[in-house]
Design a protein around this motif. Structure first.
Motif, PDB file in Angstrom:
ATOM      1  N   TRP A 139      18.591  -0.214  -1.207  1.00 48.76           N
ATOM      2  CA  TRP A 139      17.397   0.459  -1.714  1.00 48.76           C
ATOM      3  C   TRP A 139      16.769  -0.256  -2.901  1.00 48.76           C
ATOM      4  CZ3 TRP A 139      14.537   3.144   1.138  1.00 48.76           C
ATOM      5  CH2 TRP A 139      15.066   3.912   2.155  1.00 48.76           C
ATOM      6  N   GLU A 140      17.521  -1.120  -3.580  1.00 50.45           N
ATOM      7  CA  GLU A 140      16.941  -1.829  -4.721  1.00 50.45           C
ATOM      8  C   GLU A 140      15.758  -2.707  -4.298  1.00 50.45           C
ATOM      9  OE1 GLU A 140      20.019  -4.345  -2.864  1.00 50.45           O
ATOM     10  OE2 GLU A 140      20.085  -2.287  -3.596  1.00 50.45           O
ATOM     11  N   ARG A 141      15.630  -3.018  -3.018  1.00 49.08           N
ATOM     12  CA  ARG A 141      14.473  -3.775  -2.521  1.00 49.08           C
ATOM     13  C   ARG A 141      13.204  -2.948  -2.572  1.00 49.08           C
ATOM     14  NH1 ARG A 141      16.542  -5.410   3.202  1.00 49.08           N
ATOM     15  NH2 ARG A 141      17.699  -3.499   2.845  1.00 49.08           N
ATOM     16  N   TYR A 142      13.318  -1.634  -2.473  1.00 47.32           N
ATOM     17  CA  TYR A 142      12.149  -0.768  -2.360  1.00 47.32           C
ATOM     18  C   TYR A 142      12.005   0.242  -3.486  1.00 47.32           C
ATOM     19  CZ  TYR A 142      12.828  -2.654   2.298  1.00 47.32           C
ATOM     20  OH  TYR A 142      13.029  -3.508   3.351  1.00 47.32           O
ATOM     21  N   ALA A 143      13.092   0.583  -4.133  1.00 43.26           N
ATOM     22  CA  ALA A 143      13.075   1.632  -5.155  1.00 43.26           C
ATOM     23  C   ALA A 143      13.563   1.087  -6.489  1.00 43.26           C
ATOM     24  CB  ALA A 143      13.960   2.802  -4.711  1.00 43.26           C
ATOM     25  N   THR A 144      13.194   1.786  -7.543  1.00 42.27           N
ATOM     26  CA  THR A 144      13.657   1.411  -8.882  1.00 42.27           C
ATOM     27  C   THR A 144      14.838   2.270  -9.316  1.00 42.27           C
ATOM     28  OG1 THR A 144      12.027   2.900  -9.901  1.00 42.27           O
ATOM     29  CG2 THR A 144      11.356   0.599  -9.569  1.00 42.27           C
ATOM     30  N   ALA A 145      15.042   3.386  -8.602  1.00 41.29           N
ATOM     31  CA  ALA A 145      16.153   4.283  -8.922  1.00 41.29           C
ATOM     32  C   ALA A 145      16.497   5.093  -7.680  1.00 41.29           C
ATOM     33  CB  ALA A 145      15.782   5.223 -10.072  1.00 41.29           C
ATOM     34  N   GLY A 146      17.684   5.678  -7.707  1.00 40.16           N
ATOM     35  CA  GLY A 146      18.079   6.474  -6.560  1.00 40.16           C
ATOM     36  C   GLY A 146      18.950   7.646  -6.940  1.00 40.16           C
ATOM     37  N   LEU A 163       4.273   1.828  -9.825  1.00 39.18           N
ATOM     38  CA  LEU A 163       4.916   3.134  -9.935  1.00 39.18           C
ATOM     39  C   LEU A 163       6.430   2.998  -9.862  1.00 39.18           C
ATOM     40  CD1 LEU A 163       2.791   5.224  -7.382  1.00 39.18           C
ATOM     41  CD2 LEU A 163       2.555   5.194  -9.859  1.00 39.18           C
ATOM     42  N   ALA A 164       7.113   3.830 -10.606  1.00 37.92           N
ATOM     43  CA  ALA A 164       8.558   3.976 -10.428  1.00 37.92           C
ATOM     44  C   ALA A 164       8.756   4.609  -9.053  1.00 37.92           C
ATOM     45  CB  ALA A 164       9.141   4.873 -11.509  1.00 37.92           C
ATOM     46  N   THR A 165       9.843   4.249  -8.391  1.00 37.74           N
ATOM     47  CA  THR A 165      10.130   4.787  -7.059  1.00 37.74           C
ATOM     48  C   THR A 165      11.578   5.234  -7.012  1.00 37.74           C
ATOM     49  OG1 THR A 165       8.485   3.347  -6.018  1.00 37.74           O
ATOM     50  CG2 THR A 165      10.188   4.269  -4.593  1.00 37.74           C
ATOM     51  N   VAL A 166      11.777   6.510  -6.688  1.00 37.14           N
ATOM     52  CA  VAL A 166      13.119   7.090  -6.609  1.00 37.14           C
ATOM     53  C   VAL A 166      13.418   7.442  -5.158  1.00 37.14           C
ATOM     54  CG1 VAL A 166      14.600   9.006  -7.324  1.00 37.14           C
ATOM     55  CG2 VAL A 166      12.954   8.028  -8.953  1.00 37.14           C
ATOM     56  N   VAL A 167      14.532   6.936  -4.652  1.00 34.87           N
ATOM     57  CA  VAL A 167      14.968   7.263  -3.302  1.00 34.87           C
ATOM     58  C   VAL A 167      16.022   8.367  -3.368  1.00 34.87           C
ATOM     59  CG1 VAL A 167      16.746   5.451  -3.246  1.00 34.87           C
ATOM     60  CG2 VAL A 167      15.857   6.358  -1.101  1.00 34.87           C
ATOM     61  N   ILE A 168      15.928   9.307  -2.436  1.00 40.05           N
ATOM     62  CA  ILE A 168      16.910  10.388  -2.341  1.00 40.05           C
ATOM     63  C   ILE A 168      17.584  10.262  -0.980  1.00 40.05           C
ATOM     64  CG2 ILE A 168      17.299  12.876  -2.341  1.00 40.05           C
ATOM     65  CD1 ILE A 168      14.644  13.120  -3.937  1.00 40.05           C
ATOM     66  N   GLU A 169      18.868   9.936  -1.003  1.00 40.90           N
ATOM     67  CA  GLU A 169      19.620   9.801   0.239  1.00 40.90           C
ATOM     68  C   GLU A 169      21.089  10.088  -0.048  1.00 40.90           C
ATOM     69  OE1 GLU A 169      20.120   6.872   4.048  1.00 40.90           O
ATOM     70  OE2 GLU A 169      19.868   5.906   2.114  1.00 40.90           O
ATOM     71  N   ALA A 170      21.672  10.962   0.752  1.00 39.19           N
ATOM     72  CA  ALA A 170      23.083  11.313   0.581  1.00 39.19           C
ATOM     73  C   ALA A 170      23.950  10.246   1.243  1.00 39.19           C
ATOM     74  CB  ALA A 170      23.368  12.698   1.167  1.00 39.19           C
ATOM     75  N   TYR A 171      23.868   9.071   0.676  1.00 41.47           N
ATOM     76  CA  TYR A 171      24.588   7.901   1.156  1.00 41.47           C
ATOM     77  C   TYR A 171      24.601   6.903   0.009  1.00 41.47           C
ATOM     78  CZ  TYR A 171      25.974   4.083   4.292  1.00 41.47           C
ATOM     79  OH  TYR A 171      26.647   3.067   4.885  1.00 41.47           O
ATOM     80  N   ALA A 172      25.386   5.867   0.141  1.00 38.92           N
ATOM     81  CA  ALA A 172      25.417   4.824  -0.886  1.00 38.92           C
ATOM     82  C   ALA A 172      24.027   4.194  -1.010  1.00 38.92           C
ATOM     83  CB  ALA A 172      26.450   3.759  -0.512  1.00 38.92           C
ATOM     84  N   SER A 193       0.826  -1.209   0.000  1.00 36.41           N
ATOM     85  CA  SER A 193       0.000   0.000   0.000  1.00 36.41           C
ATOM     86  C   SER A 193       0.861   1.261   0.000  1.00 36.41           C
ATOM     87  CB  SER A 193      -0.950   0.009   1.204  1.00 36.41           C
ATOM     88  OG  SER A 193      -0.260   0.276   2.419  1.00 36.41           O
ATOM     89  N   VAL A 194       2.025   1.185   0.621  1.00 33.71           N
ATOM     90  CA  VAL A 194       2.921   2.344   0.657  1.00 33.71           C
ATOM     91  C   VAL A 194       3.684   2.480  -0.658  1.00 33.71           C
ATOM     92  CG1 VAL A 194       4.962   3.347   1.771  1.00 33.71           C
ATOM     93  CG2 VAL A 194       3.148   2.330   3.178  1.00 33.71           C
ATOM     94  N   LEU A 195       4.290   1.395  -1.105  1.00 40.67           N
ATOM     95  CA  LEU A 195       5.178   1.458  -2.272  1.00 40.67           C
ATOM     96  C   LEU A 195       4.472   1.383  -3.626  1.00 40.67           C
ATOM     97  CD1 LEU A 195       8.088  -0.807  -1.045  1.00 40.67           C
ATOM     98  CD2 LEU A 195       8.133   1.673  -1.315  1.00 40.67           C
ATOM     99  N   ARG A 196       3.342   0.697  -3.662  1.00 36.16           N
ATOM    100  CA  ARG A 196       2.677   0.427  -4.950  1.00 36.16           C
ATOM    101  C   ARG A 196       3.675  -0.146  -5.954  1.00 36.16           C
ATOM    102  NH1 ARG A 196      -1.207   5.691  -5.679  1.00 36.16           N
ATOM    103  NH2 ARG A 196      -2.311   5.465  -3.726  1.00 36.16           N
ATOM    104  N   LYS A 197       4.491  -1.070  -5.446  1.00 35.58           N
ATOM    105  CA  LYS A 197       5.537  -1.696  -6.253  1.00 35.58           C
ATOM    106  C   LYS A 197       4.922  -2.387  -7.468  1.00 35.58           C
ATOM    107  CE  LYS A 197       9.889  -3.868  -5.271  1.00 35.58           C
ATOM    108  NZ  LYS A 197      10.708  -4.510  -4.278  1.00 35.58           N
ATOM    109  N   GLY A 198       5.547  -2.229  -8.604  1.00 38.24           N
ATOM    110  CA  GLY A 198       5.026  -2.782  -9.846  1.00 38.24           C
ATOM    111  C   GLY A 198       4.045  -1.850 -10.533  1.00 38.24           C
TER     112      GLY A 198
END
Length: 184
Positions: free
Chosen positions: A121-128, A108-117, A101-106
């Motif tokens: 995140w590939e478990r939850y996002a499609t890009a970063g 929506l595309a999901t982009v994570v923004i984090e000033a770290y490696a 319900s949060v991710l709607r995986k499959g």
């Protein structure tokens, strides 16, 4: 409120190691969107958008980039949901129904923004929009600028990514690095 609650969860943790990662810079706060009661879930919808085309995950101090990038994209007709994601571990302990319900995986595309490696995140996002090199000892705003963390730059990178995905949906199956840092 969110940071206070995160500290409370970390301090009360008896079964797992925890860390308190604090920022030295002044951070934009979003009291109208922060959900103290949802921090313990590890991730939640921070800002909903009807007919969203993507999710943008904000992590910690980078939440301002998620919110501002979503605004910039909205001005160009691209609707984004903003997700707050304080803990991958807590999120992964939630029911699969909640995670979906949060991710709607499959959906929506999901982009994570984090000033770290981008580790994990590939478990939850499609890009970063992440970092691929060690940080710099600079004041917060200068360091963000040095590494390309700017809402306009991030929004532009997301636009390019969505355009590429519209031509080749298989890109959603391989985590994409959107912050290709060149020479500084």
């Amino acid at each position: 409120l969110g940071d206070v609650y995160k500290r409370q969860i970390a301090i009360e943790s008896k079964e797992t190691p925890t860390i308190l990662s604090l920022s030295r810079q002044k951070l934009t706060q979003y009291p109208g969107y922060s959900r103290r009661d949802m921090v313990s879930k590890g991730g939640y919808v921070f800002i909903e958008a009807d007919d969203a085309q993507l999710n943008i995950i904000g992590v910690g101090a980078e939440m301002c980039f998620a919110v501002e990038s979503a605004k910039k994209l909205a001005s160009k007709g691209i609707k984004a949901r903003v997700l707050s994601f304080p803990s991958q571990r807590l999120f992964s302990s939630q029911s699969i129904e909640y995670q979906r319900s949060v991710l709607r995986k499959g959906q929506l595309a999901t982009v994570v923004i984090e000033a770290y490696a981008p580790n994990g995140w590939e478990r939850y996002a499609t890009a970063g929009f992440n970092m691929q090199e060690f940080g710099k000892s600079l004041p917060g705003a200068v360091a963000y600028d040095y590494f390309g963390f700017d809402a306009e730059n991030i929004a532009h990178s997301i636009e390019r990514y969505l355009s590429a995905v519209s031509k080749d949906e298989s890109l959603l199956w391989e985590f994409q690095d959107l912050n290709q840092i060149k020479d500084h």
